[in-house]
Design a protein around this motif. Structure first.
Motif, PDB file in Angstrom:
ATOM      1  N   HIS A  83       0.829  -1.209   0.000  1.00  0.00           N
ATOM      2  CA  HIS A  83       0.000   0.000   0.000  1.00  0.00           C
ATOM      3  C   HIS A  83       0.862   1.257   0.000  1.00  0.00           C
ATOM      4  O   HIS A  83       0.597   2.200  -0.758  1.00  0.00           O
ATOM      5  N   LEU A  84       1.879   1.266   0.846  1.00  0.00           N
ATOM      6  CA  LEU A  84       2.758   2.428   0.916  1.00  0.00           C
ATOM      7  C   LEU A  84       3.521   2.623  -0.387  1.00  0.00           C
ATOM      8  O   LEU A  84       3.719   3.751  -0.845  1.00  0.00           O
ATOM      9  N   GLN A  85       3.926   1.533  -0.994  1.00  0.00           N
ATOM     10  CA  GLN A  85       4.620   1.608  -2.279  1.00  0.00           C
ATOM     11  C   GLN A  85       3.686   2.182  -3.347  1.00  0.00           C
ATOM     12  O   GLN A  85       4.102   3.014  -4.156  1.00  0.00           O
ATOM     13  N   ASN A  86       2.427   1.767  -3.340  1.00  0.00           N
ATOM     14  CA  ASN A  86       1.459   2.312  -4.293  1.00  0.00           C
ATOM     15  C   ASN A  86       1.212   3.801  -4.041  1.00  0.00           C
ATOM     16  O   ASN A  86       1.095   4.576  -4.989  1.00  0.00           O
ATOM     17  N   ASP A  87       1.131   4.177  -2.754  1.00  0.00           N
ATOM     18  CA  ASP A  87       0.981   5.595  -2.425  1.00  0.00           C
ATOM     19  C   ASP A  87       2.174   6.387  -2.922  1.00  0.00           C
ATOM     20  O   ASP A  87       2.020   7.486  -3.462  1.00  0.00           O
ATOM     21  N   LEU A  88       3.365   5.833  -2.750  1.00  0.00           N
ATOM     22  CA  LEU A  88       4.569   6.498  -3.216  1.00  0.00           C
ATOM     23  C   LEU A  88       4.547   6.641  -4.734  1.00  0.00           C
ATOM     24  O   LEU A  88       4.914   7.693  -5.275  1.00  0.00           O
ATOM     25  N   ARG A  89       4.102   5.595  -5.419  1.00  0.00           N
ATOM     26  CA  ARG A  89       4.012   5.636  -6.879  1.00  0.00           C
ATOM     27  C   ARG A  89       3.052   6.750  -7.317  1.00  0.00           C
ATOM     28  O   ARG A  89       3.350   7.514  -8.231  1.00  0.00           O
ATOM     29  N   THR A  91       2.240   9.424  -5.586  1.00  0.00           N
ATOM     30  CA  THR A  91       2.886  10.692  -5.263  1.00  0.00           C
ATOM     31  C   THR A  91       3.934  11.030  -6.308  1.00  0.00           C
ATOM     32  O   THR A  91       4.036  12.185  -6.750  1.00  0.00           O
ATOM     33  N   TYR A  92       4.691  10.045  -6.731  1.00  0.00           N
ATOM     34  CA  TYR A  92       5.718  10.258  -7.758  1.00  0.00           C
ATOM     35  C   TYR A  92       5.071  10.726  -9.061  1.00  0.00           C
ATOM     36  O   TYR A  92       5.578  11.638  -9.717  1.00  0.00           O
ATOM     37  N   GLU A  93       3.957  10.099  -9.425  1.00  0.00           N
ATOM     38  CA  GLU A  93       3.268  10.493 -10.656  1.00  0.00           C
ATOM     39  C   GLU A  93       2.777  11.934 -10.575  1.00  0.00           C
ATOM     40  O   GLU A  93       2.902  12.693 -11.541  1.00  0.00           O
ATOM     41  N   ILE A  94       2.243  12.324  -9.434  1.00  0.00           N
ATOM     42  CA  ILE A  94       1.776  13.700  -9.248  1.00  0.00           C
ATOM     43  C   ILE A  94       2.958  14.663  -9.336  1.00  0.00           C
ATOM     44  O   ILE A  94       2.878  15.704 -10.002  1.00  0.00           O
ATOM     45  N   LEU A  95       4.058  14.315  -8.663  1.00  0.00           N
ATOM     46  CA  LEU A  95       5.246  15.170  -8.718  1.00  0.00           C
ATOM     47  C   LEU A  95       5.794  15.268 -10.140  1.00  0.00           C
ATOM     48  O   LEU A  95       6.195  16.343 -10.584  1.00  0.00           O
ATOM     49  N   SER A  96       5.802  14.163 -10.844  1.00  0.00           N
ATOM     50  CA  SER A  96       6.294  14.147 -12.213  1.00  0.00           C
ATOM     51  C   SER A  96       5.448  15.054 -13.104  1.00  0.00           C
ATOM     52  O   SER A  96       5.978  15.828 -13.909  1.00  0.00           O
ATOM     53  N   GLU A  97       4.125  14.973 -12.933  1.00  0.00           N
ATOM     54  CA  GLU A  97       3.233  15.845 -13.700  1.00  0.00           C
ATOM     55  C   GLU A  97       3.472  17.305 -13.340  1.00  0.00           C
ATOM     56  O   GLU A  97       3.491  18.171 -14.221  1.00  0.00           O
ATOM     57  N   SER A  98       3.689  17.584 -12.071  1.00  0.00           N
ATOM     58  CA  SER A  98       3.939  18.955 -11.625  1.00  0.00           C
ATOM     59  C   SER A  98       5.236  19.487 -12.225  1.00  0.00           C
ATOM     60  O   SER A  98       5.296  20.644 -12.656  1.00  0.00           O
TER      61      SER A  98
END
Length: 123
Positions: A83-89, A91-98
């Protein structure tokens, strides 16, 4: 023949870690898109293992778990990890888009500067 128990030393904060892992697992089960019955099975399982943890801890912060209880604990920890790994993924996608948006803004500003012959004030 008595079932073999495994002694765990939960001193040094490990008891808190396990309690928090169980709490986190409950939250994921409740807030996820799982069917109600599945979420209830997970929270019931977690309640049982939490009860064992609370009621069987010794004064020296050790506890005896059966092999099946150890499997449950490892399962909880692995589920939390996923679950935490999926949350991190996510978050990474959101940061990448930003970052992509910021880069496009930078390109737009550079185009405007070039188009109108503006100079950037370094101060």
């Amino acid at each position: 023949m008595a079932k073999k128990k495994i002694k765990l030393d939960l001193s040094g904060g490990w008891r808190d870690v396990l309690e928090q892992a169980i709490d986190v697992n409950d939250v994921y089960a409740i807030e996820s898109d799982l069917e109600d019955e599945t979420a209830l099975e997970i929270t019931d399982r977690n309640c049982d293992i939490f009860s064992t943890l609370i009621h069987n801890i010794r004064e020296d912060d050790t506890i005896l778990f059966s092999p099946s209880e150890i499997r449950i604990l490892f399962g909880i920890l692995m589920e939390d990890f996923v679950h935490l790994q999926n949350d991190l993924r996510e978050t990474y996608e959101i940061l990448s888009e930003s970052i992509d948006v910021i880069k496009s803004y930078k390109e737009l500003v550079e185009e405007i500067i070039d188009e109108y012959g503006l100079e950037i004030d370094e101060d």
